[in-house]
Design a protein around this motif. Structure first.
Motif, PDB file in Angstrom:
ATOM      1  N   GLY A 292      56.299  42.296  64.407  1.00 58.30           N
ATOM      2  CA  GLY A 292      55.392  41.800  63.385  1.00 58.30           C
ATOM      3  C   GLY A 292      55.770  42.218  61.984  1.00 58.30           C
ATOM      4  N   ARG A 293      56.838  42.981  61.830  1.00 56.45           N
ATOM      5  CA  ARG A 293      57.253  43.439  60.509  1.00 56.45           C
ATOM      6  C   ARG A 293      57.941  42.314  59.751  1.00 56.45           C
ATOM      7  NH1 ARG A 293      59.637  49.442  62.161  1.00 56.45           N
ATOM      8  NH2 ARG A 293      57.618  50.337  62.741  1.00 56.45           N
ATOM      9  N   GLY A 294      57.895  42.419  58.408  1.00 51.74           N
ATOM     10  CA  GLY A 294      58.443  41.370  57.572  1.00 51.74           C
ATOM     11  C   GLY A 294      59.757  41.763  56.930  1.00 51.74           C
ATOM     12  N   VAL A 295      60.712  40.836  56.960  1.00 51.76           N
ATOM     13  CA  VAL A 295      62.048  41.058  56.394  1.00 51.76           C
ATOM     14  C   VAL A 295      62.350  39.965  55.384  1.00 51.76           C
ATOM     15  CG1 VAL A 295      64.513  41.296  56.903  1.00 51.76           C
ATOM     16  CG2 VAL A 295      62.811  41.985  58.617  1.00 51.76           C
ATOM     17  N   LEU A 296      62.722  40.359  54.168  1.00 50.48           N
ATOM     18  CA  LEU A 296      63.257  39.404  53.204  1.00 50.48           C
ATOM     19  C   LEU A 296      64.759  39.323  53.432  1.00 50.48           C
ATOM     20  CD1 LEU A 296      63.182  37.532  50.759  1.00 50.48           C
ATOM     21  CD2 LEU A 296      63.337  39.554  49.297  1.00 50.48           C
TER      22      LEU A 296
ATOM     23  N   ALA B  88      72.493  33.269  61.341  1.00 47.17           N
ATOM     24  CA  ALA B  88      72.496  34.014  62.601  1.00 47.17           C
ATOM     25  C   ALA B  88      71.526  35.189  62.538  1.00 47.17           C
ATOM     26  CB  ALA B  88      73.907  34.510  62.908  1.00 47.17           C
ATOM     27  N   ILE B  89      71.494  35.882  61.406  1.00 43.28           N
ATOM     28  CA  ILE B  89      70.589  37.025  61.253  1.00 43.28           C
ATOM     29  C   ILE B  89      69.130  36.573  61.332  1.00 43.28           C
ATOM     30  CG2 ILE B  89      69.805  38.820  59.654  1.00 43.28           C
ATOM     31  CD1 ILE B  89      72.753  38.863  58.600  1.00 43.28           C
ATOM     32  N   ALA B  90      68.813  35.471  60.662  1.00 40.70           N
ATOM     33  CA  ALA B  90      67.440  34.968  60.669  1.00 40.70           C
ATOM     34  C   ALA B  90      66.972  34.670  62.084  1.00 40.70           C
ATOM     35  CB  ALA B  90      67.336  33.718  59.795  1.00 40.70           C
ATOM     36  N   HIS B  91      67.800  33.980  62.867  1.00 39.22           N
ATOM     37  CA  HIS B  91      67.415  33.650  64.237  1.00 39.22           C
ATOM     38  C   HIS B  91      67.276  34.903  65.097  1.00 39.22           C
ATOM     39  CE1 HIS B  91      67.213  29.283  64.607  1.00 39.22           C
ATOM     40  NE2 HIS B  91      68.148  29.212  63.678  1.00 39.22           N
ATOM     41  N   ASP B  92      68.174  35.852  64.904  1.00 37.57           N
ATOM     42  CA  ASP B  92      68.127  37.074  65.694  1.00 37.57           C
ATOM     43  C   ASP B  92      66.846  37.858  65.395  1.00 37.57           C
ATOM     44  OD1 ASP B  92      70.064  39.093  67.343  1.00 37.57           O
ATOM     45  OD2 ASP B  92      68.855  40.201  65.881  1.00 37.57           O
ATOM     46  N   LEU B  93      66.528  38.022  64.109  1.00 38.20           N
ATOM     47  CA  LEU B  93      65.348  38.797  63.745  1.00 38.20           C
ATOM     48  C   LEU B  93      64.070  38.107  64.193  1.00 38.20           C
ATOM     49  CD1 LEU B  93      66.290  40.068  60.169  1.00 38.20           C
ATOM     50  CD2 LEU B  93      66.419  41.297  62.337  1.00 38.20           C
ATOM     51  N   ALA B  94      64.009  36.802  64.002  1.00 38.55           N
ATOM     52  CA  ALA B  94      62.816  36.067  64.435  1.00 38.55           C
ATOM     53  C   ALA B  94      62.648  36.169  65.947  1.00 38.55           C
ATOM     54  CB  ALA B  94      62.909  34.610  64.002  1.00 38.55           C
ATOM     55  N   GLY B  95      63.756  36.091  66.675  1.00 33.73           N
ATOM     56  CA  GLY B  95      63.693  36.211  68.127  1.00 33.73           C
ATOM     57  C   GLY B  95      63.220  37.580  68.580  1.00 33.73           C
ATOM     58  N   ALA B  96      63.439  38.603  67.728  1.00 37.16           N
ATOM     59  CA  ALA B  96      62.994  39.967  68.040  1.00 37.16           C
ATOM     60  C   ALA B  96      61.573  40.232  67.556  1.00 37.16           C
ATOM     61  CB  ALA B  96      63.952  40.978  67.422  1.00 37.16           C
TER      62      ALA B  96
ATOM     63  N   TYR C 273      60.328  39.670  64.315  1.00 39.76           N
ATOM     64  CA  TYR C 273      60.142  39.874  62.881  1.00 39.76           C
ATOM     65  C   TYR C 273      59.693  38.577  62.207  1.00 39.76           C
ATOM     66  CZ  TYR C 273      62.694  44.319  63.217  1.00 39.76           C
ATOM     67  OH  TYR C 273      63.096  45.597  63.539  1.00 39.76           O
ATOM     68  N   ARG C 274      58.883  38.705  61.173  1.00 43.91           N
ATOM     69  CA  ARG C 274      58.645  37.589  60.262  1.00 43.91           C
ATOM     70  C   ARG C 274      59.774  37.596  59.240  1.00 43.91           C
ATOM     71  NH1 ARG C 274      52.910  39.242  58.066  1.00 43.91           N
ATOM     72  NH2 ARG C 274      53.984  41.245  58.232  1.00 43.91           N
ATOM     73  N   VAL C 275      60.305  36.435  58.930  1.00 46.46           N
ATOM     74  CA  VAL C 275      61.471  36.344  58.049  1.00 46.46           C
ATOM     75  C   VAL C 275      61.112  35.538  56.806  1.00 46.46           C
ATOM     76  CG1 VAL C 275      63.889  35.638  57.837  1.00 46.46           C
ATOM     77  CG2 VAL C 275      62.997  36.437  60.058  1.00 46.46           C
ATOM     78  N   ALA C 276      61.344  36.135  55.645  1.00 49.13           N
ATOM     79  CA  ALA C 276      61.280  35.402  54.383  1.00 49.13           C
ATOM     80  C   ALA C 276      62.679  34.878  54.113  1.00 49.13           C
ATOM     81  CB  ALA C 276      60.804  36.300  53.243  1.00 49.13           C
ATOM     82  N   VAL C 277      62.857  33.594  54.312  1.00 48.62           N
ATOM     83  CA  VAL C 277      64.163  32.934  54.226  1.00 48.62           C
ATOM     84  C   VAL C 277      64.446  32.643  52.754  1.00 48.62           C
ATOM     85  CG1 VAL C 277      65.478  30.895  54.899  1.00 48.62           C
ATOM     86  CG2 VAL C 277      63.884  31.937  56.518  1.00 48.62           C
ATOM     87  N   HIS C 278      65.403  33.363  52.192  1.00 52.85           N
ATOM     88  CA  HIS C 278      65.719  33.189  50.773  1.00 52.85           C
ATOM     89  C   HIS C 278      66.895  32.246  50.576  1.00 52.85           C
ATOM     90  CE1 HIS C 278      68.549  34.185  47.482  1.00 52.85           C
ATOM     91  NE2 HIS C 278      67.466  34.000  46.746  1.00 52.85           N
ATOM     92  N   ALA C 279      66.796  31.440  49.542  1.00 56.44           N
ATOM     93  CA  ALA C 279      67.915  30.620  49.086  1.00 56.44           C
ATOM     94  C   ALA C 279      67.866  30.557  47.575  1.00 56.44           C
ATOM     95  CB  ALA C 279      67.839  29.218  49.674  1.00 56.44           C
ATOM     96  N   HIS C 280      69.019  30.383  46.964  1.00 52.54           N
ATOM     97  CA  HIS C 280      69.080  30.178  45.520  1.00 52.54           C
ATOM     98  C   HIS C 280      68.945  28.698  45.209  1.00 52.54           C
ATOM     99  CE1 HIS C 280      71.656  30.471  41.576  1.00 52.54           C
ATOM    100  NE2 HIS C 280      70.422  30.064  41.348  1.00 52.54           N
ATOM    101  N   ARG C 281      69.897  27.911  45.697  1.00 58.55           N
ATOM    102  CA  ARG C 281      69.890  26.471  45.421  1.00 58.55           C
ATOM    103  C   ARG C 281      69.551  25.626  46.652  1.00 58.55           C
ATOM    104  NH1 ARG C 281      74.408  28.432  42.566  1.00 58.55           N
ATOM    105  NH2 ARG C 281      74.209  28.225  40.306  1.00 58.55           N
ATOM    106  N   ARG C 282      69.802  26.121  47.833  1.00 58.10           N
ATOM    107  CA  ARG C 282      69.708  25.307  49.048  1.00 58.10           C
ATOM    108  C   ARG C 282      68.297  25.389  49.649  1.00 58.10           C
ATOM    109  NH1 ARG C 282      74.338  26.782  53.019  1.00 58.10           N
ATOM    110  NH2 ARG C 282      73.694  24.778  53.918  1.00 58.10           N
ATOM    111  N   ALA C 283      67.321  24.936  48.885  1.00 55.49           N
ATOM    112  CA  ALA C 283      65.932  25.040  49.321  1.00 55.49           C
ATOM    113  C   ALA C 283      65.664  24.230  50.579  1.00 55.49           C
ATOM    114  CB  ALA C 283      64.993  24.602  48.199  1.00 55.49           C
TER     115      ALA C 283
END
Length: 247
Positions: free
Chosen positions: A3-7, A18-26, A28-38
């Motif tokens: 339930g912890r949050g990761v930016l 790959a990191i986002a999928h791994d953390l979500a699968g474990a 974690y809530r994931v704040a998915v950051h992008a600069h231009r690729r919204a």
């Protein structure tokens, strides 16, 4: 499930994905950051297991936008638990004698983004006794002609991360560097396929590597361990993931 949050900065790249999928699968809530690729960030967030994920769009090299990104996460989740920085701009390869301001500015944007991200996140991380993981590069210590700018700015950001660990340890904040060598990514994401300088570096690596190329999944597993309670005594360290290659 934590339930912890990761930016996750730079989430739309091959490693970030790959990191986002791994953390979500474990869990974690994931704040998915992008600069231009919204759009890519929104698509990734929708793919992730679990609920509560966010999309954060910001140019982290801009101090105000970095503050706003942390603020957006805080409004949605409360205090942030972890920051993983997988973002880095493209830094043109060139000999030191031919380096121009454009190449220097590209690298320094990566350093500024990391510095702003750490500064903005620290108050929240103190309250959660959280952590920072910076995806560094083996070129910080493995010198190669033409890649001085890339290695120098990665080294600067790694040093900043180590100092953060020293300064914030009494607050329970941990900060570590995962130093990456060659990673087995798709050809479209592989600089060795398009840049002769990186291709030459890769040929040297092939002679020195004792294990198969690490994969994005290997990187994700290492990141997850570094932010977990299993590594609670690990801070201020650089862990090299390079298939056994000495760097």
């Amino acid at each position: 499930m934590t339930g912890r949050g990761v930016l996750l900065a730079g989430a739309t790249g091959a490693l970030g994905h790959a990191i986002a999928h791994d953390l979500a699968g474990a869990g974690y809530r994931v704040a998915v950051h992008a600069h231009r690729r919204a759009e890519a960030a929104r698509a990734l967030a929708n793919e992730l297991a679990g609920t509560g994920h966010l999309v954060v769009q910001a140019d982290l090299a801009d101090a105000g936008q970095a503050d706003a990104a942390i603020g957006a996460v805080a409004r949605a989740w409360g205090d942030l638990d972890h920051v993983v920085n997988a973002a880095w701009p493209t830094v043109p390869a060139a000999p030191v004698a031919e380096t121009d301001d454009a190449a220097m500015d590209a690298g320094l944007r990566g350093y500024r983004a990391h510095a702003h991200l750490c500064r903005a996140a620290v108050p929240s991380l103190r309250r959660t006794r959280g952590s920072v993981v910076f995806l560094g590069g083996a070129l910080s210590t493995r010198l190669h002609p033409g890649l001085g700018q890339f290695g120098a700015v990665k080294a600067a950001a790694a040093t900043l991360t180590h100092v953060l660990a020293l300064e914030e340890g009494t607050s329970g904040v941990r900060a570590n560097v995962l130093s990456l060598g060659r990673i087995g990514v798709d050809a479209a994401d592989d600089l060795a396929e398009s840049d002769p300088v990186f291709a030459a570096l890769d040929r040297i690596g092939d002679l020195r590597r004792v294990l198969p190329l690490p994969t994005p999944r290997d990187v994700a597993s290492a990141v997850r361990w570094l932010i977990s309670d299993e590594s609670v005594a690990v801070t201020g360290q650089t862990i090299t993931l390079a298939g056994g290659e000495r760097v």
